[in-house]
Design a protein around this motif. Structure first.
Motif, PDB file in Angstrom:
ATOM      1  N   ASP A   1      16.871   6.433  -0.747  1.00 17.38           N
ATOM      2  CA  ASP A   1      15.977   6.483   0.412  1.00 17.38           C
ATOM      3  C   ASP A   1      14.503   6.493   0.035  1.00 17.38           C
ATOM      4  OD1 ASP A   1      15.712   9.041  -0.578  1.00 17.38           O
ATOM      5  OD2 ASP A   1      16.488  10.059   1.194  1.00 17.38           O
ATOM      6  N   ASN A   2      14.199   6.651  -1.261  1.00 19.86           N
ATOM      7  CA  ASN A   2      12.798   6.605  -1.693  1.00 19.86           C
ATOM      8  C   ASN A   2      12.443   5.251  -2.340  1.00 19.86           C
ATOM      9  OD1 ASN A   2      14.379   7.121  -3.987  1.00 19.86           O
ATOM     10  ND2 ASN A   2      12.684   8.073  -5.072  1.00 19.86           N
ATOM     11  N   LEU A   3      13.312   4.244  -2.150  1.00 21.81           N
ATOM     12  CA  LEU A   3      13.034   2.913  -2.686  1.00 21.81           C
ATOM     13  C   LEU A   3      11.732   2.380  -2.104  1.00 21.81           C
ATOM     14  CD1 LEU A   3      13.708   0.280  -4.165  1.00 21.81           C
ATOM     15  CD2 LEU A   3      15.217  -0.330  -2.270  1.00 21.81           C
ATOM     16  N   LYS A   4      10.856   1.894  -2.984  1.00 15.94           N
ATOM     17  CA  LYS A   4       9.556   1.412  -2.510  1.00 15.94           C
ATOM     18  C   LYS A   4       9.123   0.159  -3.242  1.00 15.94           C
ATOM     19  CE  LYS A   4       7.078   4.707  -5.453  1.00 15.94           C
ATOM     20  NZ  LYS A   4       6.012   5.710  -5.487  1.00 15.94           N
ATOM     21  N   LEU A   5       8.107  -0.473  -2.692  1.00 12.39           N
ATOM     22  CA  LEU A   5       7.550  -1.679  -3.297  1.00 12.39           C
ATOM     23  C   LEU A   5       6.676  -1.324  -4.494  1.00 12.39           C
ATOM     24  CD1 LEU A   5       6.368  -3.940  -0.325  1.00 12.39           C
ATOM     25  CD2 LEU A   5       8.207  -4.418  -1.942  1.00 12.39           C
ATOM     26  N   SER A   6       6.724  -2.188  -5.490  1.00 20.22           N
ATOM     27  CA  SER A   6       5.837  -2.077  -6.639  1.00 20.22           C
ATOM     28  C   SER A   6       4.962  -3.329  -6.669  1.00 20.22           C
ATOM     29  CB  SER A   6       6.673  -1.990  -7.917  1.00 20.22           C
ATOM     30  OG  SER A   6       5.846  -1.904  -9.055  1.00 20.22           O
ATOM     31  N   ILE A   7       3.662  -3.117  -6.794  1.00 17.40           N
ATOM     32  CA  ILE A   7       2.734  -4.245  -6.895  1.00 17.40           C
ATOM     33  C   ILE A   7       2.301  -4.355  -8.345  1.00 17.40           C
ATOM     34  CG2 ILE A   7       0.593  -5.265  -6.066  1.00 17.40           C
ATOM     35  CD1 ILE A   7       0.804  -3.478  -3.598  1.00 17.40           C
ATOM     36  N   HIS A   8       2.835  -5.362  -9.045  1.00 21.10           N
ATOM     37  CA  HIS A   8       2.495  -5.562 -10.459  1.00 21.10           C
ATOM     38  C   HIS A   8       1.134  -6.233 -10.579  1.00 21.10           C
ATOM     39  CE1 HIS A   8       6.664  -5.175 -12.569  1.00 21.10           C
ATOM     40  NE2 HIS A   8       6.406  -4.174 -11.766  1.00 21.10           N
ATOM     41  N   SER A   9       0.439  -5.944 -11.667  1.00 23.14           N
ATOM     42  CA  SER A   9      -0.952  -6.404 -11.848  1.00 23.14           C
ATOM     43  C   SER A   9      -1.770  -6.053 -10.611  1.00 23.14           C
ATOM     44  CB  SER A   9      -1.006  -7.913 -12.125  1.00 23.14           C
ATOM     45  OG  SER A   9      -0.457  -8.193 -13.389  1.00 23.14           O
ATOM     46  N   GLY A  10      -1.520  -4.837 -10.092  1.00 20.23           N
ATOM     47  CA  GLY A  10      -2.209  -4.401  -8.883  1.00 20.23           C
ATOM     48  C   GLY A  10      -3.637  -3.976  -9.115  1.00 20.23           C
ATOM     49  N   SER A  11      -4.030  -3.896 -10.372  1.00 21.70           N
ATOM     50  CA  SER A  11      -5.370  -3.418 -10.681  1.00 21.70           C
ATOM     51  C   SER A  11      -6.451  -4.337 -10.126  1.00 21.70           C
ATOM     52  CB  SER A  11      -5.519  -3.321 -12.197  1.00 21.70           C
ATOM     53  OG  SER A  11      -6.645  -2.560 -12.515  1.00 21.70           O
ATOM     54  N   ASP A  12      -7.473  -3.719  -9.516  1.00 20.14           N
ATOM     55  CA  ASP A  12      -8.679  -4.441  -9.097  1.00 20.14           C
ATOM     56  C   ASP A  12      -8.440  -5.455  -7.980  1.00 20.14           C
ATOM     57  OD1 ASP A  12     -11.063  -3.953 -11.353  1.00 20.14           O
ATOM     58  OD2 ASP A  12      -9.046  -3.583 -12.076  1.00 20.14           O
ATOM     59  N   LYS A  13      -7.320  -5.365  -7.277  1.00 20.58           N
ATOM     60  CA  LYS A  13      -7.044  -6.312  -6.185  1.00 20.58           C
ATOM     61  C   LYS A  13      -7.667  -5.779  -4.894  1.00 20.58           C
ATOM     62  CE  LYS A  13      -4.883  -8.789  -9.122  1.00 20.58           C
ATOM     63  NZ  LYS A  13      -5.423  -8.101 -10.305  1.00 20.58           N
ATOM     64  N   PHE A  14      -8.987  -5.616  -4.935  1.00 17.73           N
ATOM     65  CA  PHE A  14      -9.715  -4.901  -3.892  1.00 17.73           C
ATOM     66  C   PHE A  14      -9.517  -5.501  -2.501  1.00 17.73           C
ATOM     67  CE2 PHE A  14     -12.861  -4.134  -7.578  1.00 17.73           C
ATOM     68  CZ  PHE A  14     -12.099  -3.069  -8.044  1.00 17.73           C
ATOM     69  N   SER A  15      -9.416  -6.825  -2.418  1.00 16.05           N
ATOM     70  CA  SER A  15      -9.367  -7.453  -1.095  1.00 16.05           C
ATOM     71  C   SER A  15      -8.047  -7.237  -0.365  1.00 16.05           C
ATOM     72  CB  SER A  15      -9.684  -8.947  -1.199  1.00 16.05           C
ATOM     73  OG  SER A  15      -8.795  -9.594  -2.071  1.00 16.05           O
ATOM     74  N   ILE A  16      -7.012  -6.761  -1.063  1.00 20.51           N
ATOM     75  CA  ILE A  16      -5.746  -6.486  -0.357  1.00 20.51           C
ATOM     76  C   ILE A  16      -5.483  -4.985  -0.179  1.00 20.51           C
ATOM     77  CG2 ILE A  16      -4.641  -8.653  -1.033  1.00 20.51           C
ATOM     78  CD1 ILE A  16      -3.051  -7.002  -3.157  1.00 20.51           C
ATOM     79  N   TYR A  17      -6.360  -4.136  -0.696  1.00 21.61           N
ATOM     80  CA  TYR A  17      -6.085  -2.700  -0.649  1.00 21.61           C
ATOM     81  C   TYR A  17      -6.033  -2.158   0.787  1.00 21.61           C
ATOM     82  CZ  TYR A  17      -6.521  -2.220  -5.761  1.00 21.61           C
ATOM     83  OH  TYR A  17      -6.337  -2.300  -7.120  1.00 21.61           O
ATOM     84  N   ASN A  18      -6.888  -2.647   1.652  1.00 18.44           N
ATOM     85  CA  ASN A  18      -6.828  -2.184   3.047  1.00 18.44           C
ATOM     86  C   ASN A  18      -5.499  -2.553   3.689  1.00 18.44           C
ATOM     87  OD1 ASN A  18      -9.343  -1.058   2.986  1.00 18.44           O
ATOM     88  ND2 ASN A  18     -10.395  -2.769   3.975  1.00 18.44           N
ATOM     89  N   ALA A  19      -5.039  -3.775   3.420  1.00 21.52           N
ATOM     90  CA  ALA A  19      -3.756  -4.227   3.974  1.00 21.52           C
ATOM     91  C   ALA A  19      -2.605  -3.372   3.462  1.00 21.52           C
ATOM     92  CB  ALA A  19      -3.526  -5.696   3.617  1.00 21.52           C
ATOM     93  N   VAL A  20      -2.639  -3.044   2.166  1.00 27.01           N
ATOM     94  CA  VAL A  20      -1.590  -2.200   1.574  1.00 27.01           C
ATOM     95  C   VAL A  20      -1.609  -0.821   2.232  1.00 27.01           C
ATOM     96  CG1 VAL A  20      -0.832  -1.036  -0.530  1.00 27.01           C
ATOM     97  CG2 VAL A  20      -1.541  -3.441  -0.623  1.00 27.01           C
ATOM     98  N   HIS A  21      -2.792  -0.226   2.327  1.00 26.48           N
ATOM     99  CA  HIS A  21      -2.909   1.107   2.917  1.00 26.48           C
ATOM    100  C   HIS A  21      -2.390   1.116   4.359  1.00 26.48           C
ATOM    101  CE1 HIS A  21      -4.998   4.246   5.277  1.00 26.48           C
ATOM    102  NE2 HIS A  21      -4.668   4.986   4.241  1.00 26.48           N
ATOM    103  N   ASP A  22      -2.823   0.141   5.158  1.00 21.76           N
ATOM    104  CA  ASP A  22      -2.442   0.111   6.572  1.00 21.76           C
ATOM    105  C   ASP A  22      -0.939  -0.091   6.747  1.00 21.76           C
ATOM    106  OD1 ASP A  22      -5.108   0.438   7.099  1.00 21.76           O
ATOM    107  OD2 ASP A  22      -5.465  -1.622   7.772  1.00 21.76           O
ATOM    108  N   ALA A  23      -0.343  -0.968   5.931  1.00 23.24           N
ATOM    109  CA  ALA A  23       1.096  -1.246   6.044  1.00 23.24           C
ATOM    110  C   ALA A  23       1.930  -0.033   5.644  1.00 23.24           C
ATOM    111  CB  ALA A  23       1.466  -2.445   5.176  1.00 23.24           C
ATOM    112  N   VAL A  24       1.518   0.608   4.556  1.00 28.76           N
ATOM    113  CA  VAL A  24       2.232   1.795   4.078  1.00 28.76           C
ATOM    114  C   VAL A  24       2.173   2.908   5.127  1.00 28.76           C
ATOM    115  CG1 VAL A  24       2.014   3.663   2.383  1.00 28.76           C
ATOM    116  CG2 VAL A  24       2.071   1.292   1.607  1.00 28.76           C
TER     117      VAL A  24
END
Length: 420
Positions: free
Chosen positions: A254-277
């Motif tokens: 039940d704690n299965l979650k998405l992993s974003i590889h090479s997620g470092s410095d991907k500033f333009s998608i961070y808002n989208a990630v935060h809002d979706a989560v």
């Protein structure tokens, strides 16, 4: 079982190539806790990086344990055997408690036709109209489609099963966190393809706690996301919906979650990630976040003197050997050779000129993504400097640590996990 290791909701995969910044990295997680959000550090370092640097996973464990002790960290933390397979896993068995099962080589390799046929028969729910809650349109499939997808991914999932069972044999069930990496493929998985992959993983009885699918766009090393942010947002939301559905349908953890590889410095998608989560009340694992090795170089350059000299020397050597340094990373870097300054020019730079070109501040007109990417893959140069490089880190620990912590908290943790 209470003793089973569980990866908490929010986690950050942090690399520490030279095993000197664990305390500075952990300090950013302490700052997150002070700001009201629990972000768990997962120290990761691949077999390739260990081979280049000449280090052992046991050294990463020592550094992480020492940082935890020094900062009095009472929350969980993990050590990731990053991108291992049966050939490379041996040296990671003792020190690691998180294993990223790398099955990229088998994606697209046809599975045994009998296994594919049995999979399709076992999963009639995947044939026809597939409705995933929180995704607007149902998916129309047929047996041929499910067969094609199984043909592409089943052999890879079966390989993950073999690695997982080997780990259980050596470490015991529930004694480690398994992640399956599916991001090294040509195109992003659709929600129904991801569902088929998760069904196959459940069939293999791998209790994965995180999965790394392929997303649209380019996730180049150490620089911002390149691609359609709206399309990424749609895919990320649909993947979260698919995972929630698969957990209920196939009994995955039940704690299965998405992993974003090479997620470092991907500033333009961070808002989208935060809002979706937030919308799905889901977890996320942001992997290889913080580009710590580059923050070391920035700190050395900022310190001036010998530190700046070493930073310039690293660039000169990286420039001279750019082809061989870039070759292993060709699919995850985009360097414009015309934008690379000549070493003679860099040798005349001040501390501020060097740090302005390297530090990932997009508002700074001196910031140079090509310069940054070449240095990102140039850590082999610092490894060859050996003790000289490490002594410089130790002599300038305060300024280096400040850069590492600030970068990790302000540019990564704050936008992704705090939404600020």
């Amino acid at each position: 079982m209470s003793e089973e290791l569980r990866l908490p909701k929010f986690s950050l995969g942090v690399g520490d190539r030279f095993a000197h910044q664990a305390k500075a990295q952990l300090a950013a997680c302490v700052m997150a806790a002070d700001a009201g959000v629990e972000v768990i550090p997962v120290w990761n370092k691949s077999n390739r990086e260990h081979m280049i640097i000449g280090s052992e996973p046991s050294q990463t464990r020592v550094a992480a344990d020492l940082a935890v002790k020094e900062l009095g960290w009472m929350k969980p933390y993990f050590l990731d055997a990053d991108h291992i397979n049966l050939k490379t896993v041996g040296r990671f068995l003792e020190p690691c408690d998180f294993f990223t099962l790398d099955v990229a080589d088998l994606i697209g390799q046809p599975a045994d036709p009998k296994d594919v046929e049995a999979f399709v028969k076992r999963h009639p729910e995947l044939v026809g109209t597939v409705t995933i809650p929180h995704i607007d349109e149902p998916f129309k499939t047929d047996a041929a489609f499910v067969t094609d997808v199984a043909n592409k991914f089943l052999a890879a999932v079966q390989d993950a099963g073999r690695i997982y069972r080997f780990l259980v044999e050596k470490k015991g069930a529930g004694k480690f966190v398994p992640e399956v990496s599916m991001d090294e493929t040509d195109s992003p998985q659709t929600p129904v393809e991801l569902l088929i992959i998760l069904a196959a993983i459940a069939d293999e009885k791998i209790p994965i706690q995180t999965i790394a699918p392929k997303f649209t766009g380019r996730f180049n090393k150490g620089v911002d996301y390149v691609g359609d942010v709206a399309q990424f947002t749609k895919e990320f939301n649909e993947d979260l919906a698919t995972i929630a559905f698969a957990v209920k349908t196939y009994g995955l953890p039940d704690n299965l979650k998405l992993s974003i590889h090479s997620g470092s410095d991907k500033f333009s998608i961070y808002n989208a990630v935060h809002d979706a989560v937030k919308k799905f009340d889901a977890g996320v694992h942001m992997k290889t976040a913080g580009t710590t090795w580059l923050e070391e170089l920035i700190g050395l350059a900022e310190a001036g003197g010998t530190g700046l000299e070493i930073a310039k020397e690293v660039y000169a050597e990286a420039y001279a050997h750019s082809k061989e340094l870039c070759a292993p990373y060709a699919t995850v870097i985009d360097i414009d050779p015309a934008k690379l300054p000549k070493p003679e020019e860099v040798n005349g730079w001040t501390s501020e000129q060097y740090t302005s070109a390297l530090r990932h501040e997009q508002g700074n007109k001196e910031y140079n993504p090509s310069f940054r990417q070449l240095l990102h893959v140039g850590f082999k140069v610092a490894a060859k400097l050996g003790d000289r490089y490490l002594r410089a880190l130790e002599a300038n620990e305060e300024v280096v640590a400040k850069n590492v912590t600030t970068n990790l908290f302000e540019r990564h943790i704050r936008p992704v996990f705090l939404g600020k």
